[in-house]
Motif scaffolding. Sequence first.
Motif, mmCIF file in Angstrom:
data_model
loop_
_atom_site.group_PDB
_atom_site.id
_atom_site.type_symbol
_atom_site.label_atom_id
_atom_site.label_comp_id
_atom_site.label_asym_id
_atom_site.label_seq_id
_atom_site.Cartn_x
_atom_site.Cartn_y
_atom_site.Cartn_z
ATOM 1 N N ILE A 103 -9.503 1.034 -35.218
ATOM 2 C CA ILE A 103 -9.565 0.252 -33.782
ATOM 3 C C ILE A 103 -8.377 0.360 -32.988
ATOM 4 C CG2 ILE A 103 -10.059 -1.965 -32.863
ATOM 5 C CD1 ILE A 103 -11.269 -2.856 -35.725
ATOM 6 N N SER A 104 -8.499 0.999 -31.791
ATOM 7 C CA SER A 104 -7.101 1.156 -31.012
ATOM 8 C C SER A 104 -7.488 1.091 -29.555
ATOM 9 C CB SER A 104 -6.364 2.245 -31.405
ATOM 10 O OG SER A 104 -5.292 2.270 -30.629
ATOM 11 N N GLN A 105 -6.763 0.383 -28.782
ATOM 12 C CA GLN A 105 -6.994 0.249 -27.307
ATOM 13 C C GLN A 105 -6.341 1.876 -26.703
ATOM 14 O OE1 GLN A 105 -6.314 0.379 -23.496
ATOM 15 N NE2 GLN A 105 -4.202 0.509 -24.445
ATOM 16 N N SER A 106 -5.121 2.094 -27.038
ATOM 17 C CA SER A 106 -4.643 3.422 -26.702
ATOM 18 C C SER A 106 -5.034 4.619 -27.267
ATOM 19 C CB SER A 106 -2.924 3.168 -26.798
ATOM 20 O OG SER A 106 -2.670 3.222 -28.142
ATOM 21 N N GLY A 107 -5.498 4.597 -28.736
ATOM 22 C CA GLY A 107 -5.823 5.652 -29.261
ATOM 23 C C GLY A 107 -4.551 6.275 -29.503
ATOM 24 N N GLU A 108 -3.351 5.805 -29.565
ATOM 25 C CA GLU A 108 -2.145 6.482 -29.628
ATOM 26 C C GLU A 108 -1.401 6.199 -30.466
ATOM 27 O OE1 GLU A 108 -1.814 9.489 -28.512
ATOM 28 O OE2 GLU A 108 -3.160 9.588 -26.878
ATOM 29 N N THR A 109 -1.593 4.885 -31.088
ATOM 30 C CA THR A 109 -0.638 4.255 -32.166
ATOM 31 C C THR A 109 -0.310 5.014 -33.291
ATOM 32 O OG1 THR A 109 -1.398 2.136 -31.248
ATOM 33 C CG2 THR A 109 -0.482 2.060 -33.510
ATOM 34 N N ALA A 110 0.896 5.238 -33.627
ATOM 35 C CA ALA A 110 1.482 6.179 -34.628
ATOM 36 C C ALA A 110 0.971 5.853 -35.737
ATOM 37 C CB ALA A 110 2.961 6.251 -34.634
ATOM 38 N N ALA A 156 -1.762 -4.316 -18.462
ATOM 39 C CA ALA A 156 -0.717 -5.187 -18.950
ATOM 40 C C ALA A 156 -0.217 -4.941 -20.406
ATOM 41 C CB ALA A 156 -1.384 -6.888 -18.903
ATOM 42 N N VAL A 157 0.935 -5.141 -20.645
ATOM 43 C CA VAL A 157 1.385 -4.826 -22.072
ATOM 44 C C VAL A 157 0.591 -5.661 -23.291
ATOM 45 C CG1 VAL A 157 3.465 -5.149 -23.695
ATOM 46 C CG2 VAL A 157 3.740 -3.806 -21.474
ATOM 47 N N VAL A 158 0.355 -6.855 -22.789
ATOM 48 C CA VAL A 158 -0.324 -7.791 -23.681
ATOM 49 C C VAL A 158 -1.787 -7.309 -23.529
ATOM 50 C CG1 VAL A 158 -0.854 -10.102 -24.154
ATOM 51 C CG2 VAL A 158 1.445 -9.838 -23.336
ATOM 52 N N SER A 159 -2.291 -7.200 -24.672
ATOM 53 C CA SER A 159 -3.638 -6.739 -24.883
ATOM 54 C C SER A 159 -4.725 -7.798 -24.822
ATOM 55 C CB SER A 159 -3.880 -6.011 -26.306
ATOM 56 O OG SER A 159 -5.186 -5.650 -26.271
ATOM 57 N N THR A 160 -5.781 -7.902 -23.789
ATOM 58 C CA THR A 160 -6.843 -8.872 -23.720
ATOM 59 C C THR A 160 -8.112 -8.304 -23.758
ATOM 60 O OG1 THR A 160 -6.547 -8.699 -21.214
ATOM 61 C CG2 THR A 160 -5.108 -10.396 -22.338
ATOM 62 N N LEU A 194 -0.184 -14.805 -31.124
ATOM 63 C CA LEU A 194 0.360 -13.692 -30.730
ATOM 64 C C LEU A 194 0.540 -13.677 -29.048
ATOM 65 C CD1 LEU A 194 1.786 -10.903 -31.500
ATOM 66 C CD2 LEU A 194 -0.561 -9.521 -31.523
ATOM 67 N N LYS A 195 -0.592 -13.907 -28.565
ATOM 68 C CA LYS A 195 -0.565 -14.147 -27.050
ATOM 69 C C LYS A 195 0.684 -15.102 -26.598
ATOM 70 C CE LYS A 195 -2.720 -11.490 -27.344
ATOM 71 N NZ LYS A 195 -2.876 -10.161 -27.235
ATOM 72 N N ILE A 196 0.812 -16.275 -27.280
ATOM 73 C CA ILE A 196 1.977 -16.982 -26.946
ATOM 74 C C ILE A 196 3.348 -16.527 -27.268
ATOM 75 C CG2 ILE A 196 2.841 -19.263 -27.365
ATOM 76 C CD1 ILE A 196 0.192 -20.308 -28.097
ATOM 77 N N LYS A 197 3.312 -15.758 -28.372
ATOM 78 C CA LYS A 197 4.753 -15.338 -28.819
ATOM 79 C C LYS A 197 5.113 -14.183 -27.665
ATOM 80 C CE LYS A 197 3.276 -14.788 -33.366
ATOM 81 N NZ LYS A 197 3.251 -14.633 -34.721
ATOM 82 N N GLU A 198 4.019 -13.283 -27.489
ATOM 83 C CA GLU A 198 4.712 -12.122 -26.809
ATOM 84 C C GLU A 198 4.756 -12.237 -25.236
ATOM 85 O OE1 GLU A 198 1.994 -8.678 -27.541
ATOM 86 O OE2 GLU A 198 0.292 -10.028 -27.115
ATOM 87 N N ALA A 199 3.791 -13.236 -24.856
ATOM 88 C CA ALA A 199 4.155 -13.591 -23.375
ATOM 89 C C ALA A 199 5.257 -14.605 -23.145
ATOM 90 C CB ALA A 199 2.822 -14.169 -22.780
ATOM 91 N N GLY A 215 -6.052 -1.363 -37.929
ATOM 92 C CA GLY A 215 -5.524 -1.481 -36.705
ATOM 93 C C GLY A 215 -4.144 -2.120 -36.685
ATOM 94 N N CYS A 216 -3.637 -1.787 -35.634
ATOM 95 C CA CYS A 216 -2.208 -2.703 -35.498
ATOM 96 C C CYS A 216 -2.159 -3.853 -34.478
ATOM 97 C CB CYS A 216 -0.890 -1.625 -35.148
ATOM 98 S SG CYS A 216 -0.702 -0.538 -36.408
ATOM 99 N N GLY A 217 -1.392 -4.660 -34.834
ATOM 100 C CA GLY A 217 -1.400 -6.023 -33.891
ATOM 101 C C GLY A 217 -2.659 -6.701 -33.423
ATOM 102 N N THR A 218 -2.773 -6.898 -32.147
ATOM 103 C CA THR A 218 -4.165 -7.332 -31.811
ATOM 104 C C THR A 218 -5.374 -6.543 -32.303
ATOM 105 O OG1 THR A 218 -3.230 -8.186 -29.795
ATOM 106 C CG2 THR A 218 -5.394 -7.455 -29.732
ATOM 107 N N ALA A 219 -5.199 -4.910 -32.343
ATOM 108 C CA ALA A 219 -6.272 -4.204 -32.997
ATOM 109 C C ALA A 219 -6.647 -4.826 -34.379
ATOM 110 C CB ALA A 219 -6.201 -2.760 -33.023
HETATM 111 C C1 F6R Z 1 -0.488 -7.067 -28.458
HETATM 112 C C2 F6R Z 1 -0.798 -5.561 -28.520
HETATM 113 C C3 F6R Z 1 -0.332 -4.951 -29.511
HETATM 114 C C4 F6R Z 1 -1.312 -3.666 -29.876
HETATM 115 C C5 F6R Z 1 -0.847 -2.924 -30.903
HETATM 116 C C6 F6R Z 1 -1.999 -1.918 -31.202
HETATM 117 O O1 F6R Z 1 -1.052 -7.607 -27.377
HETATM 118 O O2 F6R Z 1 -0.919 -5.083 -27.242
HETATM 119 O O3 F6R Z 1 -0.367 -5.692 -30.745
HETATM 120 O O4 F6R Z 1 -2.745 -4.275 -30.052
HETATM 121 O O5 F6R Z 1 0.341 -2.240 -30.750
HETATM 122 O O6 F6R Z 1 -2.144 -1.027 -30.083
HETATM 123 P P1 F6R Z 1 -3.340 -0.235 -29.957
HETATM 124 O O7 F6R Z 1 -4.639 -1.046 -29.883
HETATM 125 O O8 F6R Z 1 -3.149 0.532 -28.862
HETATM 126 O O9 F6R Z 1 -3.540 0.870 -31.311
#
Ligand code: F6R
Length: 586
Positions: free
Chosen positions: A335-342, A386-390, A467-472, A289-293
């Motif tokens: 693992i991905s929220q969007s399923g689109e992370t490059a 919200a851009v910040v993932s929760t 990360l939540k503190i940084k990005e928000a 995954g990337c970031g939160t994922a």
């Molecule tokens: C942080 C955040 C990003 C995503 C990352 C992966 O709040 O939203 O770090 O988690 O860009 O995105 P997905 O989960 O869509 O692959």
Amino acid sequence: MCGIYGIADKNKFGAQDIVNGLKQLEYRGYDSWGIAVTTDSLVKIDKHTGKIGEARSILPDSTTAIGHTRWATHGGVTDENAHPHTDCKKDLAIVHNGIVENYEDLRQTLLKKNHAFTSQTDTEVVVHLIEEYMKSESFELACQKAFNELIGSNAIVVMDNGSKSIFAARLGSPLVIGKGTDKYFIASDITPFLDQTRTIYFLDEGEAVLIKNDKCIFYKTKTGKIFTPLFAQTTITKDAVSKGEFPHFFIKEIYEQVTTIPKTTKIDRKDLESVVSEIKKAKKIILLGCGTAYYCAVGSKYYFAKYGVDVSAYQASEFTPFLETIDENSLVIAISQSGETAETLETVKYSLEKGATVIGVVNARGSSLERIATMVIPVGSGPEIAVVSTKAFSAQLAVLYQIARACNGELENGRKDIEEYGKKLGAWLNERTLDSIKELAQKLIKTPHVFVIGRGVEYPFCLEFALKIKEASYIHAEGFAAGELKHGVIALIEKGTPCIVLCSHDEEYPPILSTAAELKSRGAWIIGVGPKKAKEFDTYIQTFGAGSLTGLTAVVAGQLLGYYMALFQDLDPDKPRNLAKSVTVK
Ligand code: F6R
């Protein structure tokens, strides 16, 4: 990254409809926005830097219009670089999501053919290329030919003033068609048109569509072969993509976790058991995954270890050196929220080519990951705006926790834990908790650095908290493994340095309190987060006991802290600077 929206209607409609739709897509980028409409003569454009806010369109009504909200890649954040872009004659307008990797070569060729460019974007070359091909081809053929020449991941939507039609094509970046009454919509996701139709079709890779009035023709970009798409009904409602009674999506989505976490226990048990049998077969298991994922991947790794399964967690963006280790005996859990992370998609594609099995743990429906994975577990927490993932983080973690328990034959117990957790979380999200977090947020916005410290599964939770503190809030926050402090990091501690210490789990309690004491004796301000108060804490955020899931509440506390730290500095919690949800470019 970048939001696209277009409408082709049998009847005239107001350009404001496009502006309103774009507001729903702003989470994909908000460096600038713009719209274009067809008229009796040329296309008319209105575009600006900054967020849309309460903007009103100055353009006339039309039957065809497109719009864009931008996350800048090529070319600075200026009005000129805002989309839509036009050809030399202003007969065509284009909006784009992606990166045209060969744009410089195309630009040089077009310059020699006397095309005049008004921006520094890669997008503008595409519309001039179409203009060039239209010297000998129809609008749709010229678009198709130009699209096939693009290298990179791209979605384009092009509007022709002459024929009053829209061409759209997808290769790597999402596009969905909505079928309304006497009209069609095209967008990066369904949110802009949900109040008008729920009949949708997600374009697949290498598919294109030509829309004119209320007619649509679908075809493959490579062959031109026409096909009939299978439109489906989405179950997502307008309510799911509106803020309701909340002031921001960020706080709404934090609260939604009370239901989205327990909802993961409704995922078909057979699906989770299929994942378990893949895990048992595999010689190598990778969580990706990337970031939160990615932090979710690391957190899950601890759960898998606890229930006897050895897995590795990787940042998809750092996986290239390890690609060669993948083969047909590998299992990749992406693992991905969007399923689109490059980067995630790139690694998944490679893994599939090498014969690996890929399981997508994904939130957004109809995504690229969902399409290409061998098997998908939809986490079902609904649109995360919200851009910040929760809520995607906690639902993904809950799913992986269940899978880890299922590996040990304890799925039902795992499910009970999660259901119980949802109830306790609902009770914890009360005024008292919020007051203590708001009070802390007021103090922390005055500090330049915040450290977050944990052990075991709370180490990845520290990373997510920070990360939540940084990005928000834009305040520097860093998560550290407690045991690592003495190996260097403790040199940063001075009088008053805020150290948030996550103390959720009994087995880690004595050593984490020793760390807190060591920090305190060097002057640190100790902020304890956990179910039990300790004398080492100068400030205390109380959570609740929930067995193996206790630490998850610390992450929710971090989400709330990030939210209020943004709010108390008058920042927009839903749209932090420089970020966009859905990172579709590398
Ligand atoms: C942080 C955040 C990003 C995503 C990352 C992966 O709040 O939203 O770090 O988690 O860009 O995105 P997905 O989960 O869509 O692959």
